[in-house]
Scaffold this motif. Structure first.
Motif, PDB file in Angstrom:
ATOM      1  N   GLN A  40       3.281 -43.409  20.516  1.00  0.00           N
ATOM      2  CA  GLN A  40       2.159 -42.484  20.321  1.00  0.00           C
ATOM      3  C   GLN A  40       2.543 -41.073  20.748  1.00  0.00           C
ATOM      4  N   ASN A  41       3.303 -40.957  21.821  1.00  0.00           N
ATOM      5  CA  ASN A  41       3.759 -39.657  22.295  1.00  0.00           C
ATOM      6  C   ASN A  41       4.654 -38.980  21.253  1.00  0.00           C
ATOM      7  N   TYR A  47       3.249 -34.625  14.845  1.00  0.00           N
ATOM      8  CA  TYR A  47       2.093 -33.963  14.213  1.00  0.00           C
ATOM      9  C   TYR A  47       2.020 -32.492  14.598  1.00  0.00           C
ATOM     10  N   LYS A  48       2.281 -32.193  15.863  1.00  0.00           N
ATOM     11  CA  LYS A  48       2.222 -30.803  16.317  1.00  0.00           C
ATOM     12  C   LYS A  48       3.321 -29.964  15.667  1.00  0.00           C
ATOM     13  N   LEU A  49       4.497 -30.572  15.489  1.00  0.00           N
ATOM     14  CA  LEU A  49       5.594 -29.844  14.840  1.00  0.00           C
ATOM     15  C   LEU A  49       5.278 -29.568  13.381  1.00  0.00           C
ATOM     16  N   THR A  65       8.445 -25.902  23.426  1.00  0.00           N
ATOM     17  CA  THR A  65       7.305 -26.259  24.279  1.00  0.00           C
ATOM     18  C   THR A  65       6.784 -27.656  23.944  1.00  0.00           C
ATOM     19  N   ILE A  66       6.647 -27.921  22.636  1.00  0.00           N
ATOM     20  CA  ILE A  66       6.164 -29.249  22.203  1.00  0.00           C
ATOM     21  C   ILE A  66       7.130 -30.351  22.650  1.00  0.00           C
ATOM     22  N   GLN A  67       8.443 -30.060  22.508  1.00  0.00           N
ATOM     23  CA  GLN A  67       9.449 -31.065  22.888  1.00  0.00           C
ATOM     24  C   GLN A  67       9.444 -31.299  24.395  1.00  0.00           C
ATOM     25  N   GLU A  69       6.880 -30.895  26.386  1.00  0.00           N
ATOM     26  CA  GLU A  69       5.663 -31.648  26.717  1.00  0.00           C
ATOM     27  C   GLU A  69       5.849 -33.132  26.387  1.00  0.00           C
ATOM     28  N   ALA A  70       6.501 -33.402  25.243  1.00  0.00           N
ATOM     29  CA  ALA A  70       6.748 -34.797  24.862  1.00  0.00           C
ATOM     30  C   ALA A  70       7.688 -35.473  25.864  1.00  0.00           C
ATOM     31  N   ASP A  71       8.742 -34.728  26.279  1.00  0.00           N
ATOM     32  CA  ASP A  71       9.668 -35.300  27.263  1.00  0.00           C
ATOM     33  C   ASP A  71       8.969 -35.541  28.607  1.00  0.00           C
ATOM     34  N   ARG A  72       8.097 -34.600  28.997  1.00  0.00           N
ATOM     35  CA  ARG A  72       7.378 -34.745  30.259  1.00  0.00           C
ATOM     36  C   ARG A  72       6.491 -35.981  30.241  1.00  0.00           C
TER      37      ARG A  72
END
Length: 328
Positions: A40-41, A47-49, A65-67, A69-72
């Motif tokens: 899901q992450n 979707y954001k990309l 930033t999106i990547q 956040e996904a890694d976090r």
């Protein structure tokens, strides 16, 4: 149709199987939801990309930033998963040990009830038969005295058994009020050896002790301590065997040794035999009498008198039980 009755070992096996099934199911569910959250992450990041505009001057920064956040979130899910897994495993170990301990206690209590029922019925049945014989038949005086002596021995045995049960419960609950006074071990040992010779005329009892060997303690508990060791020696020795009892003073300690020529005790069992209700072997096919309280009481009484109890191998066969107590 005969009703199926589960033995303690069968119950433990069933409970263990159910336990492992539930534990594996919980761990599998944890891994399933971990994988689903990670998927899901990744989908949310995709979707954001897709929503980004490639001509946007800040496109690269937004992608990073999106990547990030996904890694976090991936690290967060991984950390939470490891934490939950650790909690589950630690809890599972505690629950597993507690359940096994409860089943062991239940099995020991089951064995104890089987043993105590037999131990109580035997002297009662013998005493009843002897008394009925005296009532129904006119016997010679010598025969009457012999039957009365046998009845007295059985009642003494019953008294020792009930004392073991009561004292064990009181000591375990801390309700027994110990008496501290001088106990003449030499005199007590002589009396108990005479009693054993009367109870077991086929056996030979040797006793060795210096005169006026004394300790400070509870007379009843010390008597139970020595009596249990002597009974244990006779119980596990062949008929007509020689049981040796030696009392001596070594420095500031008094040592009591009871030696028997029985089958001995395996090294793996030398510590377990002092546990409450524990007996070597299967209770349902056991021939030796006992309740599993005698040696437990010996260790408990010795510890309450600031002493120790140990068992070693006798030569050429048998066991030596050694009690060490502080001297006066």
């Amino acid at each position: 149709m005969k009703r199926l009755r589960f033995l303690p070992r069968q119950k433990l096996a069933v409970a263990t199987a159910i336990y492992w099934f539930l534990l594996l199911y919980i761990i599998a569910a944890l891994f399933f939801w971990y994988i689903r959250l990670q998927q899901q992450n990744q989908q949310m990041a995709s979707y954001k990309l897709l929503e980004l505009v490639a001509d946007d001057p800040k496109y690269i920064g937004k992608v990073e930033t999106i990547q990030q956040e996904a890694d976090r979130k991936a690290y967060q899910y991984r950390g939470e998963g490891i934490t939950f897994l650790a909690i589950i495993l630690v809890g599972a170990v505690f629950v597993f040990r507690a359940v096994r301990r409860q089943f062991k206690v239940a099995a020991q209590q089951h064995n104890f009830m089987m043993a105590i029922t037999h131990e109580l019925k035997t002297p009662i049945a013998v005493a009843k038969l002897n008394l009925e014989t005296l009532l129904k038949h006119r016997l010679e005086e010598s025969r009457q005295q012999k039957i009365l002596q046998m009845t007295l021995q059985e009642t003494n045995r019953l008294n020792d058994l009930t004392n073991n049960i009561l004292i064990s419960s009181q000591l375990e609950a801390g309700g027994y009020q110990k008496v501290q006074q001088e106990v003449d071990l030499t005199e007590l040992g002589n009396k108990m050896i005479q009693e054993m010779r009367q109870r077991f005329p086929d056996n030979q009892f040797n006793f060795e002790a210096p005169p006026d060997l004394s300790i400070k303690g509870d007379p009843l508990l010390i008597r139970i301590l020595i009596s249990n060791l002597l009974d244990n020696a006779v119980k596990y020795s062949p008929r007509g065997a020689v049981v040796d009892t030696v009392m001596k003073q070594t420095g500031k300690q008094v040592v009591i040794e009871v030696r028997d020529p029985g089958p001995g005790i395996p090294d793996a069992e030398k510590q377990r035999i002092f546990k409450r209700f524990y007996r070597i072997g299967n209770e349902e096919v056991r021939k030796a009498k006992g309740t599993g309280l005698g040696l437990y009481l010996c260790r408990k009484i010795a510890a309450d008198h600031h002493g120790t109890v140990a068992v070693t191998d006798n030569t050429p066969a048998g066991a030596i039980f050694t009690i060490t107590l502080p001297s006066l």
